[in-house]
Design an enzyme around this catalytic site. Structure first.
Site, PDB file in Angstrom:
ATOM      1  N   LYS A   1     -26.481 -29.089  -5.849  1.00 25.53           N
ATOM      2  CA  LYS A   1     -26.384 -28.271  -5.038  1.00 25.53           C
ATOM      3  C   LYS A   1     -27.359 -28.297  -3.941  1.00 25.53           C
ATOM      4  O   LYS A   1     -28.573 -28.271  -4.466  1.00 25.53           O
ATOM      5  CB  LYS A   1     -26.245 -26.808  -5.445  1.00 25.53           C
ATOM      6  CG  LYS A   1     -25.815 -25.588  -4.397  1.00 25.53           C
ATOM      7  CD  LYS A   1     -25.260 -24.428  -5.318  1.00 25.53           C
ATOM      8  CE  LYS A   1     -25.069 -23.369  -4.279  1.00 25.53           C
ATOM      9  NZ  LYS A   1     -24.887 -22.140  -4.908  1.00 25.53           N
TER      10      LYS A   1
ATOM     11  N   SER B   1     -20.613 -19.584  -4.197  1.00 22.73           N
ATOM     12  CA  SER B   1     -21.236 -20.428  -3.067  1.00 22.73           C
ATOM     13  C   SER B   1     -21.123 -21.908  -3.513  1.00 22.73           C
ATOM     14  O   SER B   1     -21.486 -22.790  -2.811  1.00 22.73           O
ATOM     15  CB  SER B   1     -22.527 -19.804  -2.659  1.00 22.73           C
ATOM     16  OG  SER B   1     -23.259 -20.107  -3.663  1.00 22.73           O
TER      17      SER B   1
ATOM     18  N   SER C   1     -21.564 -17.254  -8.289  1.00 25.50           N
ATOM     19  CA  SER C   1     -21.452 -18.533  -7.557  1.00 25.50           C
ATOM     20  C   SER C   1     -21.571 -20.089  -8.096  1.00 25.50           C
ATOM     21  O   SER C   1     -21.381 -20.999  -7.403  1.00 25.50           O
ATOM     22  CB  SER C   1     -22.679 -18.733  -6.336  1.00 25.50           C
ATOM     23  OG  SER C   1     -22.617 -17.864  -5.320  1.00 25.50           O
TER      24      SER C   1
END
Lengths: 491, 81
Positions: free
Chosen positions: A79, A154, A178
């Site tokens: 990420k 997210s 997330s």
């Protein structure tokens, strides 16, 4: 079956048996990225093919020389709020669009030491603030099960990359759900480790008392292997636990002796009937596997959302003060003096959701509202943590839905912040309490969208949680299903 | 941050909605409940005050929007009259 479609367990066996090489695996991964990325947009950046193949070759040479390792030569996506030396780390924000960290996050250096191959950096809601990936400055990632829908957030890029077969494994980060919520919406496994399990060094801070790096995978074994690699004490993060039992996934035939609690608060308003049905069916499977299942109450869970958003945004408003146009990131000149430069930089660099959170967090911390909002939220956090402590004296696992709904259409909640925040209603409590939690696929809606089951366990009981999940996975059989990339609006 | 007029209006509406929703916290009795600033139960963490290899000056400055002779450079703090 393409190599890139293998689950971690399958490809780990294949690599160990030398049925295929890491080079072949990486080639398959890159081919998949090339064929689906225009539709999915899971990555913000993908590394050069030649660099990746060189690393794959090194892993193949090491393996031929007798080296073993759970992640040796395995492609992993990271990420884009986790620092990678020499690779841009944008946090999905205009303000860091060109930022190249001079160091690796500890989780990334542990990946590299294990011989894993970092393929690229995945898309996210700006600074991790969102539940749909729509707040990314680089445009939204699409859900591989239906490209007209969000992948969740997210860590939506990481979840979509794993679900579409671009990579077998990915790192995400979880502050209030997330990792788990996008895992649920994309039909993959995602783990939020116990707070303190994984070093946060090099994770760009959103809410420091909540943030954790966690793995995503198409199978439980992959999530376990990735977590075991990145976990452990790190002198660079004073909040990383100095001693914790190691992470491992045991093979178990049944769930005999496992005590499961089902919080009744996880059946409140807003729970999609299809999600409810699928989750209850999975819980029934746990009973059939020998677990004892009881309904319980954690009365303060329903206050999780307001407590979480006040605390997380208060911490964010402080953490994001560092983006001042001085040391790194964007600089806008403004009116020519330093104050005006910083104002202009932040005004141009942050997106709408980040500004909303900074305003909310600053408000919650301001004189006159500090007691009413911030301190109140912290006291409610204590009550939520106490609910969990009491429950874990009687139960090994708490289970329920990960997300109240399946993946929702792109744009649906974008102009309704409260509706967006409620996407996290079932995930924020475990974050506030700092306990271990995960999401695993448990079924599909009639429209073919994945549904996720959330498992929560006492602090540092990841091994027990993952082992139970692996047992349940054998029955639910989710990893056999591959998402086809469907055009917009066909579900 | 500076907010445009449109941003202010939109935020005004959002903040009212969000804070109204958050009002539910006021119904929770919290007298005598300690705030949970951290979920960690441990004590403060210390380390020896040893020299360690950190970033070089060049690495630390590599992302700076503006620099001058080994320093970060910023515009004047006093607005020009």
């Amino acid at each position: 079956v393409e190599l890139c479609e293998l689950t971690y367990s399958e490809l780990e066996r294949g690599l160990a048996a030398r049925e295929f090489s890491s080079r072949e695996l990486v080639c398959s991964t890159l081919d998949r990225v090339e064929s689906v990325e225009t539709e999915i947009r899971a990555f913000i950046s993908v590394r050069d093919r030649s660099d990746l193949l060189a690393e794959a070759d090194r892993a193949d040479v090491a393996r031929a020389a007798g080296e073993r390792g759970a992640l040796l030569g395995v492609p992993v996506a990271v990420k884009d709020n986790i620092s990678t030396r020499g690779l841009t780390t944008t946090c999905g924000s205009r303000i860091l669009a060109d930022y190249v960290p001079p160091f690796d996050a500890t989780a990334v250096s542990r990946l590299r030491s294990a011989g894993a191959i970092v393929v690229g950096k995945t898309n996210l809601d700006e600074f991790g603030m969102g539940s749909s990936n729509e707040s990314s400055a680089f445009g939204p990632t699409r859900n591989p099960w239906d490209t007209g829908r969000v992948p969740g957030g997210s860590s939506g890029g990481s979840a979509a990359a794993v679900a579409s077969g671009e990579v077998p494994l990915a790192l995400g980060t979880d502050t209030g759900g997330s990792v788990r919520q996008p895992a649920s919406l994309c039909g993959v496994v995602g783990v939020k480790p116990t707070y303190g399990r994984v070093s946060r060094y090099g994770l760009v801070a959103f809410a420091s008392s909540l943030d954790q790096i966690g793995p995503l995978s198409r199978d439980v074994a992959g999530a376990g292997a990735l977590l075991a690699t990145i976990a452990g004490h790190d002198a660079m993060d004073a909040t990383s636990a100095a001693s914790a039992p190691p992470v491992s996934v045991a093979i178990r035939e049944d769930l005999a002796g496992v005590r499961v609690g089902v919080p009744e608060e996880c059946e409140g308003d807003g729970l999609d009937p299809e999600v409810r049905k699928s989750v209850l069916a999975a819980i029934e499977q746990m009973t059939e596997l020998g677990a004892t299942v009881e309904r319980i109450s954690l009365p303060h869970l329903k206050y999780g959302i307001p407590a979480y958003y006040l605390i997380a945004d208060a911490e964010a408003s402080s953490n994001l003060a560092r983006y001042d146009g001085v040391r790194f990131g964007l600089r806008e000149q403004g009116g020519g003096d330093a104050r005006s430069m910083t104002e202009a930089t932040r005004s141009a660099g942050f997106g709408a959701e980040v500004k909303r959170r900074i305003m909310l967090g600053t408000y919650a911390l301001s004189a006159g509202y500090y007691d009413e909002f911030y301190m109140k939220a912290q006291r409610v956090r204590t009550l939520i943590a106490e609910d969990f402590s009491a429950a874990f004296r009687r139960y090994d696992l708490l289970v329920g839905p990960t997300s109240p709904t399946t993946a929702f259409p792109t744009g649906e909640r974008l102009n309704d912040p409260v509706a967006m925040y409620l996407s996290d209603v079932f995930t924020v409590p475990a974050s506030l309490a700092g306990v271990a939690a995960m999401s695993m696929p448990c079924g599909f809606s009639e429209g073919g969208l994945p549904i996720g089951l959330q498992l929560m366990a006492e602090r540092f009981r990841e091994s027990e949680m993952l082992s139970a999940a692996a047992c349940l996975e054998q029955v639910l059989g989710q990893t056999k299903v591959r998402p086809g990339i469907r055009p917009e609006g066909t579900s | 941050m500076d907010l445009s007029r449109a941003e202010r209006e939109s935020l005004w509406e959002d903040m009212n909605g969000i804070l109204g929703f958050f009002d539910s916290l006021s119904e929770v009795p919290t007298d005598g409940v300690e705030p949970a600033f951290s979920v960690l139960t441990g004590r403060d963490v210390f380390r020896p005050d040893d020299r360690a290899t950190m970033l070089t000056r060049e690495e630390a400055l590599a992302n700076a929007p503006d620099r001058h002779e080994g320093y970060f450079r910023v515009p004047s703090f006093m607005p020009e009259e």
